[in-house]
Motif scaffolding. Sequence first.
Motif, PDB file in Angstrom:
ATOM      1  N   LYS A  92      -8.359   0.981  -6.538  1.00  0.00           N
ATOM      2  CA  LYS A  92      -8.157   0.429  -5.198  1.00  0.00           C
ATOM      3  C   LYS A  92      -9.427  -0.174  -4.615  1.00  0.00           C
ATOM      4  O   LYS A  92      -9.398  -0.803  -3.557  1.00  0.00           O
ATOM      5  CB  LYS A  92      -7.640   1.523  -4.251  1.00  0.00           C
ATOM      6  CG  LYS A  92      -6.323   2.148  -4.667  1.00  0.00           C
ATOM      7  CD  LYS A  92      -5.189   1.142  -4.616  1.00  0.00           C
ATOM      8  CE  LYS A  92      -4.860   0.720  -3.202  1.00  0.00           C
ATOM      9  NZ  LYS A  92      -3.715  -0.208  -3.146  1.00  0.00           N
ATOM     10  N   GLY A  93     -10.555   0.015  -5.309  1.00  0.00           N
ATOM     11  CA  GLY A  93     -11.813  -0.541  -4.821  1.00  0.00           C
ATOM     12  C   GLY A  93     -12.453   0.277  -3.712  1.00  0.00           C
ATOM     13  O   GLY A  93     -13.270  -0.237  -2.943  1.00  0.00           O
ATOM     14  N   TYR A  94     -12.085   1.561  -3.626  1.00  0.00           N
ATOM     15  CA  TYR A  94     -12.653   2.430  -2.603  1.00  0.00           C
ATOM     16  C   TYR A  94     -13.976   3.025  -3.105  1.00  0.00           C
ATOM     17  O   TYR A  94     -14.248   3.048  -4.309  1.00  0.00           O
ATOM     18  CB  TYR A  94     -11.695   3.567  -2.265  1.00  0.00           C
ATOM     19  CG  TYR A  94     -10.379   3.110  -1.674  1.00  0.00           C
ATOM     20  CD1 TYR A  94     -10.265   1.894  -0.993  1.00  0.00           C
ATOM     21  CD2 TYR A  94      -9.246   3.899  -1.796  1.00  0.00           C
ATOM     22  CE1 TYR A  94      -9.067   1.480  -0.462  1.00  0.00           C
ATOM     23  CE2 TYR A  94      -8.019   3.496  -1.254  1.00  0.00           C
ATOM     24  CZ  TYR A  94      -7.947   2.276  -0.590  1.00  0.00           C
ATOM     25  OH  TYR A  94      -6.757   1.875  -0.068  1.00  0.00           O
ATOM     26  N   PRO A  95     -14.823   3.544  -2.187  1.00  0.00           N
ATOM     27  CA  PRO A  95     -16.065   4.207  -2.619  1.00  0.00           C
ATOM     28  C   PRO A  95     -15.758   5.410  -3.513  1.00  0.00           C
ATOM     29  O   PRO A  95     -14.678   5.999  -3.442  1.00  0.00           O
ATOM     30  CB  PRO A  95     -16.710   4.651  -1.303  1.00  0.00           C
ATOM     31  CG  PRO A  95     -16.112   3.753  -0.265  1.00  0.00           C
ATOM     32  CD  PRO A  95     -14.727   3.453  -0.718  1.00  0.00           C
ATOM     33  N   THR A 135     -10.344  10.052  -8.742  1.00  0.00           N
ATOM     34  CA  THR A 135     -11.471   9.139  -8.963  1.00  0.00           C
ATOM     35  C   THR A 135     -10.990   7.816  -9.550  1.00  0.00           C
ATOM     36  O   THR A 135     -11.426   6.728  -9.139  1.00  0.00           O
ATOM     37  CB  THR A 135     -12.504   9.783  -9.894  1.00  0.00           C
ATOM     38  OG1 THR A 135     -12.955  11.016  -9.321  1.00  0.00           O
ATOM     39  CG2 THR A 135     -13.692   8.851 -10.114  1.00  0.00           C
ATOM     40  N   ARG A 170      -9.152   5.810  -6.866  1.00  0.00           N
ATOM     41  CA  ARG A 170     -10.092   5.202  -5.920  1.00  0.00           C
ATOM     42  C   ARG A 170     -10.765   3.979  -6.539  1.00  0.00           C
ATOM     43  O   ARG A 170     -10.984   2.966  -5.862  1.00  0.00           O
ATOM     44  CB  ARG A 170     -11.144   6.225  -5.481  1.00  0.00           C
ATOM     45  CG  ARG A 170     -10.582   7.425  -4.736  1.00  0.00           C
ATOM     46  CD  ARG A 170     -11.708   8.339  -4.260  1.00  0.00           C
ATOM     47  NE  ARG A 170     -12.503   7.689  -3.230  1.00  0.00           N
ATOM     48  CZ  ARG A 170     -12.187   7.686  -1.929  1.00  0.00           C
ATOM     49  NH1 ARG A 170     -11.095   8.305  -1.531  1.00  0.00           N
ATOM     50  NH2 ARG A 170     -12.954   7.087  -1.061  1.00  0.00           N
ATOM     51  N   LYS A 207     -17.029   8.349  -3.404  1.00  0.00           N
ATOM     52  CA  LYS A 207     -16.841   9.523  -2.548  1.00  0.00           C
ATOM     53  C   LYS A 207     -16.332   9.056  -1.194  1.00  0.00           C
ATOM     54  O   LYS A 207     -16.842   8.084  -0.643  1.00  0.00           O
ATOM     55  CB  LYS A 207     -18.155  10.295  -2.390  1.00  0.00           C
ATOM     56  CG  LYS A 207     -18.625  10.960  -3.681  1.00  0.00           C
ATOM     57  CD  LYS A 207     -19.870  11.795  -3.433  1.00  0.00           C
ATOM     58  CE  LYS A 207     -20.310  12.503  -4.710  1.00  0.00           C
ATOM     59  NZ  LYS A 207     -21.514  13.343  -4.480  1.00  0.00           N
ATOM     60  N   PRO A 208     -15.339   9.775  -0.645  1.00  0.00           N
ATOM     61  CA  PRO A 208     -14.802   9.363   0.655  1.00  0.00           C
ATOM     62  C   PRO A 208     -15.808   9.565   1.763  1.00  0.00           C
ATOM     63  O   PRO A 208     -16.666  10.456   1.698  1.00  0.00           O
ATOM     64  CB  PRO A 208     -13.584  10.282   0.833  1.00  0.00           C
ATOM     65  CG  PRO A 208     -13.886  11.486   0.002  1.00  0.00           C
ATOM     66  CD  PRO A 208     -14.663  10.979  -1.174  1.00  0.00           C
ATOM     67  N   GLU A 209     -15.717   8.717   2.764  1.00  0.00           N
ATOM     68  CA  GLU A 209     -16.585   8.832   3.923  1.00  0.00           C
ATOM     69  C   GLU A 209     -15.831   9.523   5.049  1.00  0.00           C
ATOM     70  O   GLU A 209     -14.635   9.318   5.222  1.00  0.00           O
ATOM     71  CB  GLU A 209     -17.052   7.453   4.373  1.00  0.00           C
ATOM     72  CG  GLU A 209     -17.845   6.705   3.305  1.00  0.00           C
ATOM     73  CD  GLU A 209     -18.226   5.306   3.759  1.00  0.00           C
ATOM     74  OE1 GLU A 209     -17.870   4.948   4.899  1.00  0.00           O
ATOM     75  OE2 GLU A 209     -18.861   4.586   2.971  1.00  0.00           O
ATOM     76  N   ASP A 227       0.820  -1.211   0.000  1.00  0.00           N
ATOM     77  CA  ASP A 227       0.000   0.000   0.000  1.00  0.00           C
ATOM     78  C   ASP A 227       0.855   1.264   0.000  1.00  0.00           C
ATOM     79  O   ASP A 227       0.487   2.277  -0.612  1.00  0.00           O
ATOM     80  CB  ASP A 227      -0.926   0.002   1.224  1.00  0.00           C
ATOM     81  CG  ASP A 227      -2.045  -1.018   1.089  1.00  0.00           C
ATOM     82  OD1 ASP A 227      -2.318  -1.418  -0.061  1.00  0.00           O
ATOM     83  OD2 ASP A 227      -2.626  -1.419   2.115  1.00  0.00           O
ATOM     84  N   ASN A 230       0.848   6.563  -6.908  1.00  0.00           N
ATOM     85  CA  ASN A 230      -0.397   7.251  -7.270  1.00  0.00           C
ATOM     86  C   ASN A 230      -0.311   8.753  -7.006  1.00  0.00           C
ATOM     87  O   ASN A 230      -0.876   9.554  -7.748  1.00  0.00           O
ATOM     88  CB  ASN A 230      -1.572   6.642  -6.505  1.00  0.00           C
ATOM     89  CG  ASN A 230      -1.974   5.286  -7.045  1.00  0.00           C
ATOM     90  OD1 ASN A 230      -1.801   5.020  -8.232  1.00  0.00           O
ATOM     91  ND2 ASN A 230      -2.488   4.436  -6.180  1.00  0.00           N
TER      92      ASN A 230
END
Length: 443
Positions: free
Chosen positions: A401-404, A395, A398, A406-408, A370, A377
């Motif tokens: 990497k499989g992230y949402p 975007t 993200r 929009k960040p939480e 990571d 990145n």
Amino acid sequence: MPDNNIQSIPDKVYIFNTAKRDILPASAAIPLEAKNALTQYGCVIPPIDRAFLPMLEALDPTHKSSIDVKSIATSQKGYKCSSNNRKLNTFLHKPNYDSFKTFQDIVDAFTYEFYVYDEAYLELIRIADRVSIFNTPVRYVYVKVNKQGRIDKYCYVTDDGEVVEFEPYNGGELKNGVRYLVGMRNYNTASYFYGYPAYMSALEAMLENSYIRRYGTTFFNNNATPDKALILKGTLMSKENKESIKNYMTDNYKGIDNAHRLLIITLDDEGSEADFVDISSSFNSSFLEEYRKNRDEIIAVHQIPPKLMGITVASGLSTGTDTIGSLRDFVERTIAPRQNKISNFFSTLLSEIFALDVKFSLLQVDTTNDKDDAIINNIYANIVDDEGKPVKTVTEIRAEKGYPVKPEGALHGNNNKKAPNTGSVPGQNTYEHPNDIDSARGR
């Protein structure tokens, strides 16, 4: 026109009988029924008997493990296929009538056979509008060559001598009901029609290690040279007494389970004595050294770094950094070229079958962590072209990497919507804070 001698049984290639530890001519492993069928159909005999290479897997654990490591790293990470064609996607989900076999299973088996035989085959058949694909065991595949030296037919020959002929698939539409065979192999100078694995150059090392393990088993069963001899002096013994002592020693002190047991001998005759004389004090260390040398040779011919096989080398400590370096070297030097070859094969095959431009690719083992990804990145996000567009957007990163999307969570009170570490520290340029770059470099 091919040489007529090409269809004769080779007499300079040998096989190894793992049960009896015997070395025999290759022709001895071919059942008589199968040999007669091969002669009748005019099939070319491969340079290595088909049953020999699977036998080597059982013969040497280092060789078997090496094949497993390469096969897993090559195909079992998964694949990517760039096509939205409904028919192709249905085929990939269910490549034949076996509901529990996926296309990934087909690729995995194909890859494993390729590493064992240096060649691999697939059966293709179309019934109406349904295309099916199956793995075909290399062990039973032989080729029949025409007068021009081209493959005319593939013959599937069982040990009982039963023969099924397949048409060679050379691309284009599959004819309804026709059974095709398509194969991939590496070029070699030993045969124009069959594979010849590179690990055959380490055959003697595999055989020798088999004998060393066999000797070790016999040694520890006390069937090799005895450790000690019992010498009795100053006493007379009858034949019955000698036999009784022999049986007593055999029953109570022979074998691994009886190791290190206490022995007490009482002699009634005055002046008599019993001596144990060493004959073979320990398992010869030269055998162990020879075994390690052969093991290293087998690993080397498979092009696998020793650290990945759990072997510590004398050059230094087995640190995590060294292991990652060995893994990267293995992936780039050994696995990537094979992945490229197999990916090109399946890309061409699927493109021909479905008349599409299909890009099939095997996924590589990820050798980064990571922290490495974050550094790379961050660099990509800050490199922009003349229009101000970065190599990668946040975007896109993200999504990779499989992230949402929009960040939480909150931005920790950072009202200017910049990352918390975007403040400039003059003269500092570190990977931990890649944005803290001196004004001479960053502005």
